[in-house]
Design an enzyme around this catalytic site. Structure first.
Site, short mmCIF file in Angstrom:
data_model
loop_
_atom_site.label_atom_id
_atom_site.label_comp_id
_atom_site.label_asym_id
_atom_site.label_seq_id
_atom_site.Cartn_x
_atom_site.Cartn_y
_atom_site.Cartn_z
N HIS A 76 0.76 -0.97 0.11
CA HIS A 76 0.08 -0.05 -0.34
C HIS A 76 0.98 1.57 -0.08
CE1 HIS A 76 0.56 0.98 3.84
NE2 HIS A 76 0.23 -0.27 4.47
N ASP A 78 0.04 4.09 1.39
CA ASP A 78 -0.55 5.38 1.85
C ASP A 78 0.39 5.43 3.50
OD1 ASP A 78 -1.97 3.43 2.81
OD2 ASP A 78 -3.28 4.25 4.31
N ASP A 115 6.18 1.45 6.96
CA ASP A 115 4.83 1.28 6.67
C ASP A 115 4.52 1.92 5.84
OD1 ASP A 115 2.86 -0.19 7.19
OD2 ASP A 115 2.55 0.57 8.88
N GLU A 145 -4.60 2.15 3.51
CA GLU A 145 -5.05 0.77 3.66
C GLU A 145 -4.81 1.42 5.42
OE1 GLU A 145 -3.23 -2.73 6.83
OE2 GLU A 145 -2.11 -0.59 5.78
N GLU A 146 -3.94 2.33 6.01
CA GLU A 146 -4.17 2.99 7.43
C GLU A 146 -5.27 3.57 7.79
OE1 GLU A 146 -1.79 1.09 8.39
OE2 GLU A 146 -0.11 1.78 7.38
N ASP A 169 3.72 -5.93 3.62
CA ASP A 169 3.57 -5.39 5.17
C ASP A 169 3.82 -6.06 5.85
OD1 ASP A 169 2.39 -3.30 6.02
OD2 ASP A 169 0.07 -3.03 6.01
N HIS A 457 3.93 3.43 13.20
CA HIS A 457 2.79 4.49 13.56
C HIS A 457 2.60 5.66 14.46
CE1 HIS A 457 -0.85 1.57 12.30
NE2 HIS A 457 0.11 1.34 11.14
#
Length: 485
Positions: A76, A78, A115, A145-146, A169, A457
């Protein structure tokens, strides 16, 4: 100072450096998507942008490998936008300031975007390298995705021809994933029943900060402090001792990140200022001791603030604080079938104060439907008891493990040939997109792997340079060994 483009493999790190230069938080991937499309056209590679914004890029097989099974490389594009409180960064406009720190790459004051930027960079590096041997190849780059997995949810059947999907991922070198948790978002809405600020009251901002935060799936079992939960506990205790009134609450920025900071705007009679400071000091001490090992930098501050124009009624305040105290958070159950893996959890991710309500967003994860439904029921019950509205949305399925997976067996063998060790075959307590692909492509044989990324994150995010090199070696060796149809 070493730049990213000096690292090996050059192609992968070059693409990642370009990603860092183009802002691409969730729901703002358009600029990066356009850059990738332009690059692919320059390489003579056909690009399809599907109806939700996913990119599909196809590359013919290497000479002599046309009969191999088709492979889809997937990532992904994003990233999670998180910054330290003292970092002024606009994720929709400012580039990520990535730098090399020994064996790691990290960012200055923000999330790095490794990530899943490292995985996406690897996909493009394979497309751009004419020397890598592979069969028919497709690259699937999803969006959002996030923040909701809308790219994976919106992928339509018939767009891709491959039989094997390699998801990039995962975040631990030496581990290979064959299953993941599903999830659902929960939003509790506590009505803001407003009253005028009582006479002779003073406003105070109570702030909780210094927590590590992290990924609400990968790090949830480590006992890291949740700023929203801790603030709820503290406010509930303070309200039992002092006649405080609550005007605002806020904490966290993403429902899939463990919140690191939270704040409350309090009102008290002016003569209660010393009593508030003393009570805060006394109540904060056991909370700091509780988290001294895992979150040693937990801090509480109390400062005077401008007087607001309203506050919650006492009845609404009581319901809110009881709801925050009772709302489930953290690990609910560990898996009996897979040692060391979380089966079910929930994260109190975001609290925000709006004109008509105070809202709490939670993300519930589980390896099975019954576990997810159980936490949904608990959350609904808390909302009912606290007089709050509760809505669930964005349900996504888990990825059911297939112990007989041929690609898993081939990856295990390839890993052992390259590194003289077997990888750990795992199920991850996080939302990989693989489960969402299954309705449209039930025949896909899927596996997920990637390099070591720590602190995802959160602004502590960093990626291990030697692990990226091993990930690249494993990826290209695996592509060379894909069997014939």
């Amino acid at each position: 100072m070493t730049s990213l483009t000096q690292l090996q493999p050059h192609g992968l790190w070059g693409f990642f450096a370009q990603f860092c230069a183009i802002p691409h938080p969730s729901k703002h991937e358009a600029a990066l998507s356009q850059w990738i499309q332009t690059w692919a056209h320059e390489q003579g590679l056909p690009v399809v942008v599907d109806e939700v914004g996913n990119l599909i890029i196809k590359k013919p097989a290497s000479p002599g490998m046309e009969d191999r099974k088709g492979v889809i490389l997937q990532a992904h594009i994003d990233m999670v936008p998180q910054a330290n409180a003292d970092t002024d960064h606009d994720f929709t406009r400012d580039p990520i300031q990535a730098y090399v720190d020994g064996e790691w790459v990290r960012a200055k004051g923000t999330t790095l975007g490794a990530d899943n930027g490292i995985g996406a960079a690897a996909c493009l590096a394979v497309l751009g390298d004419r020397h890598i041997k592979h069969g028919p190849l497709e690259v699937l780059l999803t969006i959002d995705e996030e923040a909701g997995m809308t790219g994976a949810k919106g992928l339509q059947p018939g767009l891709l021809d491959g039989e094997i999907l390699l998801n990039t991922d995962s975040e631990q070198d030496g581990e290979v994933y064959m299953g993941c948790a599903g999830g659902v978002d929960a939003q509790l809405r506590f009505a803001y029943e407003a009253e005028p600020v009582p006479a002779d009251h003073q406003a105070w901002e109570l702030k909780l900060s210094g927590l590590r935060g992290g990924h609400s799936g990968v790090n949830i079992h480590q006992g890291r402090g949740n700023a929203n939960k801790l603030l709820g506990r503290l406010l509930h205790s303070l309200s039992q001792e002092l006649p405080l009134r609550l005007a605002e609450l806020s904490g966290g920025t993403l429902r899939n990140a463990i919140p690191r900071e939270a704040r409350a705007l309090l009102l008290l009679p002016a003569q209660q200022a010393e009593a508030l400071a003393a009570a805060l000091s006394r109540l904060a001490t056991p909370l700091k001791a509780e988290l001294a090992t895992i979150d040693s930098k937990l801090d509480f501050s109390l400062t005077s603030a401008p007087l607001p124009h309203r506050c919650l009624s006492l009845a609404a305040q009581r319901r809110l604080l009881n709801g925050l105290l009772a709302c489930p958070n953290g690990v609910i159950r560990m898996s009996d079938a897979i040692a060391g893996v979380v089966e079910t959890s929930t994260n109190m991710g975001v609290i925000s104060t709006q004109e008509e309500a105070i809202k709490l967003q939670c993300l519930i994860r589980s390896l099975n439907e019954s576990g997810r439904e159980h936490v949904e029921q608990m959350t609904q019950a808390v909302a009912d008891l606290a007089g709050a509205d509760c809505q669930f949305s964005g349900r996504y399925p888990g990825w059911t493990p297939d112990p007989a997976s041929p690609i898993m067996r081939l990856l295990r063998e390839t890993h052992k040939e390259l590194f003289a060790s077997d990888p750990k075959i795992m199920v991850i307590h996080a939302g990989l997109e693989c489960g969402l692909f299954q309705p449209a492509y039930p025949h896909w044989d899927m596996v997920s792997f990637g390099p070591t990324i720590q602190g995802a994150h959160s602004p502590d995010e960093r990626v291990h340079i030697p692990a990226v090199h091993r990930f690249w070696q494993l990826l290209i060796s695996l592509l060379e060994q894909i069997p014939s149809r």
